[in-house]
Design a protein around this motif. Structure first.
Motif, PDB file in Angstrom:
ATOM      1  N   GLY A 152       0.828  -1.136   0.018  1.00 27.70           N
ATOM      2  CA  GLY A 152      -0.084  -0.189   0.285  1.00 27.70           C
ATOM      3  C   GLY A 152       0.796   1.259  -0.096  1.00 27.70           C
ATOM      4  N   TYR A 153       0.648   2.236  -0.897  1.00 29.27           N
ATOM      5  CA  TYR A 153       1.116   3.623  -1.013  1.00 29.27           C
ATOM      6  C   TYR A 153      -0.003   4.564  -1.299  1.00 29.27           C
ATOM      7  N   ALA A 154       0.345   5.618  -0.654  1.00 25.16           N
ATOM      8  CA  ALA A 154      -0.624   6.698  -0.729  1.00 25.16           C
ATOM      9  C   ALA A 154      -0.543   7.685  -1.974  1.00 25.16           C
ATOM     10  N   LYS A 155      -1.551   8.223  -2.419  1.00 27.32           N
ATOM     11  CA  LYS A 155      -1.329   9.452  -3.449  1.00 27.32           C
ATOM     12  C   LYS A 155      -1.504  10.445  -2.595  1.00 27.32           C
ATOM     13  N   VAL A 156      -0.461  11.492  -2.335  1.00 28.56           N
ATOM     14  CA  VAL A 156      -0.743  12.672  -1.695  1.00 28.56           C
ATOM     15  C   VAL A 156       0.059  13.788  -2.453  1.00 28.56           C
ATOM     16  N   ASN A 157      -0.669  14.768  -2.932  1.00 26.37           N
ATOM     17  CA  ASN A 157      -0.543  15.771  -3.991  1.00 26.37           C
ATOM     18  C   ASN A 157       0.350  15.237  -5.037  1.00 26.37           C
ATOM     19  N   LYS A 158      -0.310  14.268  -5.633  1.00 26.46           N
ATOM     20  CA  LYS A 158       0.015  13.465  -6.918  1.00 26.46           C
ATOM     21  C   LYS A 158       1.298  12.885  -6.941  1.00 26.46           C
ATOM     22  N   GLN A 159       1.734  12.477  -5.557  1.00 27.75           N
ATOM     23  CA  GLN A 159       3.194  11.729  -5.342  1.00 27.75           C
ATOM     24  C   GLN A 159       2.845  10.418  -4.650  1.00 27.75           C
ATOM     25  N   ARG A 160       3.758   9.522  -4.777  1.00 21.51           N
ATOM     26  CA  ARG A 160       3.638   8.230  -4.412  1.00 21.51           C
ATOM     27  C   ARG A 160       4.334   8.105  -3.102  1.00 21.51           C
ATOM     28  N   ILE A 161       3.530   8.019  -1.744  1.00 23.19           N
ATOM     29  CA  ILE A 161       4.079   7.992  -0.577  1.00 23.19           C
ATOM     30  C   ILE A 161       3.573   6.841   0.284  1.00 23.19           C
ATOM     31  N   LEU A 218      -7.946  11.630   4.786  1.00 27.37           N
ATOM     32  CA  LEU A 218      -9.165  10.966   4.649  1.00 27.37           C
ATOM     33  C   LEU A 218      -9.948  11.308   6.041  1.00 27.37           C
ATOM     34  N   GLY A 219      -9.551  12.254   6.878  1.00 25.16           N
ATOM     35  CA  GLY A 219     -10.109  12.245   8.267  1.00 25.16           C
ATOM     36  C   GLY A 219     -11.581  12.629   8.323  1.00 25.16           C
ATOM     37  N   LYS A 220     -11.840  13.492   7.192  1.00 25.72           N
ATOM     38  CA  LYS A 220     -12.963  14.313   7.112  1.00 25.72           C
ATOM     39  C   LYS A 220     -14.287  13.194   6.647  1.00 25.72           C
ATOM     40  N   TYR A 221     -13.787  11.835   6.382  1.00 26.82           N
ATOM     41  CA  TYR A 221     -14.631  10.762   5.941  1.00 26.82           C
ATOM     42  C   TYR A 221     -14.467   9.546   7.135  1.00 26.82           C
ATOM     43  N   ASN A 222     -14.262  10.118   8.236  1.00 29.92           N
ATOM     44  CA  ASN A 222     -13.979   9.397   9.556  1.00 29.92           C
ATOM     45  C   ASN A 222     -13.004   8.104   9.357  1.00 29.92           C
ATOM     46  N   ILE A 223     -12.121   8.421   8.583  1.00 31.87           N
ATOM     47  CA  ILE A 223     -10.947   7.230   8.261  1.00 31.87           C
ATOM     48  C   ILE A 223      -9.662   7.804   8.667  1.00 31.87           C
ATOM     49  N   ILE A 224      -9.095   7.117   9.817  1.00 33.02           N
ATOM     50  CA  ILE A 224      -7.987   7.953  10.328  1.00 33.02           C
ATOM     51  C   ILE A 224      -6.964   6.710  10.578  1.00 33.02           C
ATOM     52  N   CYS A 225      -7.057   5.659  10.403  1.00 32.92           N
ATOM     53  CA  CYS A 225      -5.935   4.546  10.297  1.00 32.92           C
ATOM     54  C   CYS A 225      -6.168   3.621   9.353  1.00 32.92           C
ATOM     55  N   VAL A 226      -5.062   2.709   9.280  1.00 31.01           N
ATOM     56  CA  VAL A 226      -4.995   1.574   8.218  1.00 31.01           C
ATOM     57  C   VAL A 226      -6.214   0.623   8.415  1.00 31.01           C
ATOM     58  N   GLU A 227      -6.680   0.418   9.511  1.00 28.63           N
ATOM     59  CA  GLU A 227      -7.644  -0.554   9.818  1.00 28.63           C
ATOM     60  C   GLU A 227      -9.159   0.194   9.107  1.00 28.63           C
ATOM     61  N   ASP A 228      -9.115   1.378   9.269  1.00 27.18           N
ATOM     62  CA  ASP A 228     -10.377   2.179   8.903  1.00 27.18           C
ATOM     63  C   ASP A 228     -10.320   2.070   7.295  1.00 27.18           C
ATOM     64  N   LEU A 229      -9.104   2.159   6.829  1.00 22.51           N
ATOM     65  CA  LEU A 229      -8.842   2.315   5.309  1.00 22.51           C
ATOM     66  C   LEU A 229      -9.293   0.804   4.770  1.00 22.51           C
ATOM     67  N   ILE A 230      -9.019  -0.141   5.303  1.00 18.44           N
ATOM     68  CA  ILE A 230      -9.026  -1.729   4.967  1.00 18.44           C
ATOM     69  C   ILE A 230     -10.554  -1.841   5.233  1.00 18.44           C
ATOM     70  N   HIS A 231     -11.343  -1.481   6.163  1.00 19.36           N
ATOM     71  CA  HIS A 231     -12.642  -1.565   6.471  1.00 19.36           C
ATOM     72  C   HIS A 231     -13.675  -1.116   5.316  1.00 19.36           C
ATOM     73  N   ASN A 264      -0.117   6.411  10.170  1.00 19.34           N
ATOM     74  CA  ASN A 264      -1.650   6.825  10.456  1.00 19.34           C
ATOM     75  C   ASN A 264      -1.881   8.120  10.156  1.00 19.34           C
ATOM     76  N   ALA A 265      -0.976   9.163  10.526  1.00 20.12           N
ATOM     77  CA  ALA A 265      -1.034  10.452  10.297  1.00 20.12           C
ATOM     78  C   ALA A 265      -1.274  11.061   9.034  1.00 20.12           C
ATOM     79  N   VAL A 266      -0.648  10.259   8.054  1.00 16.57           N
ATOM     80  CA  VAL A 266      -0.997  10.506   6.464  1.00 16.57           C
ATOM     81  C   VAL A 266      -2.612  10.000   5.981  1.00 16.57           C
ATOM     82  N   ILE A 267      -2.940   9.080   6.730  1.00 13.59           N
ATOM     83  CA  ILE A 267      -4.279   8.594   6.425  1.00 13.59           C
ATOM     84  C   ILE A 267      -5.293   9.754   6.899  1.00 13.59           C
ATOM     85  N   GLU A 268      -5.029  10.093   8.127  1.00 16.81           N
ATOM     86  CA  GLU A 268      -5.944  10.992   8.762  1.00 16.81           C
ATOM     87  C   GLU A 268      -5.919  12.296   8.057  1.00 16.81           C
ATOM     88  N   ALA A 269      -4.781  12.752   7.620  1.00 18.39           N
ATOM     89  CA  ALA A 269      -4.626  13.928   7.072  1.00 18.39           C
ATOM     90  C   ALA A 269      -5.351  13.965   5.477  1.00 18.39           C
TER      91      ALA A 269
END
Length: 250
Positions: A159-168, A180-193, A173-178
């Motif tokens: 798993g890699y994140a797309k942040v500002n069109k970059q592969r991070i 997707l936090g507004k969608y109540n997704i704050i950690c990897v388990e939330d993302l998987i769910h 979990n702070a990367v996910i919260e920053a």
């Protein structure tokens, strides 16, 4: 007679005003840094407890779904009928062919699905539109219905994140919260769910994930790779057997 040429002691020398100000400023900065460190540590502990609670909640939900399905199967068997599982809502699509000799329409569809490279994979929500798209690009991809275990292994290992069109890399979990936090997704388990259950924020969660770059499967592709899976090839729908393929490629 007293000697007036003695060297003055430290107490006799007055400290310059600028040096006093610098010492006070440094002391305040050090005190603030120590307080911030303690506060950050406390906040991190609270966050970790929150992550654990969310993971436990999701685990209970998965277990309840599994138990409910087992109960329905047993009930159907007791009544002398058959249990028909609901249609799958999620597919994992892997590109198995390169860029040569691909007509414009399948090429465009794979571009929309972000299948740019060979051996790249993405999650796709199954509906009428995406099912028809998969039928068009079937000679160039293989797909199936991933299990929760497969989804978790993919996100944690590839798993890699797309942040500002970059592969991070998802190292915190702070990367996910920053993102997707507004969608109540704050950690990897939330993302998987969200991916596994195809939740209301599936589109945002899926777009947050960079397309998975997989390795060639152990032992290589079949000799008749460009034939359908059911006749000994690799292309097309392989349903739950996609889990075996991902295990070989992950």
């Amino acid at each position: 007679m007293e000697n007036t040429d003695t060297v003055p002691t430290v107490k006799d020398v007055e400290v310059p005003e600028t040096l006093l100000k610098k010492q006070k400023t440094d002391a305040k900065a050090a005190e603030k840094a120590a307080a911030d460190k303690v506060a950050a540590r406390k906040a991190q502990i609270v966050k970790r407890r929150q992550y654990v609670k969310r993971a436990a909640k999701h685990a209970r939900e998965y277990e309840a779904i599994e138990r409910n399905e087992i109960s329905l199967r047993r009930q159907a068997k007791a009544n002398g009928s058959y249990y028909v599982a609901p249609q799958p809502k999620l597919a994992f699509v892997v590109r198995i062919r390169g860029i040569n000799n691909i007509p414009p329409k399948p090429r465009k569809i794979m571009q929309l699905l972000r299948l740019i490279q060979i051996n790249s994979g993405v999650f796709v929500r199954l509906n009428k539109a995406t099912t028809e798209m998969l039928q068009i690009i079937q000679p160039y991809v293989t797909y199936g219905y991933p299990s929760l275990k497969t989804i978790r292994q993919l996100v944690y290992k590839r798993g890699y994140a797309k942040v500002n069109k970059q592969r991070i890399a998802i190292q915190d979990n702070a990367v996910i919260e920053a993102a997707l936090g507004k969608y109540n997704i704050i950690c990897v388990e939330d993302l998987i769910h969200e991916i596994a259950t195809v939740g209301p924020a599936f589109k945002q969660a899926n777009n947050f994930l960079w397309p998975f770059k997989l390795s060639s499967p152990n032992g290589g592709w079949n000799e008749r790779k460009l034939k359908h899976f059911i006749i000994g090839g690799d292309q097309g729908n392989r349903e739950h057997f996609i889990n075996n393929l991902v295990k070989q490629m992950n």
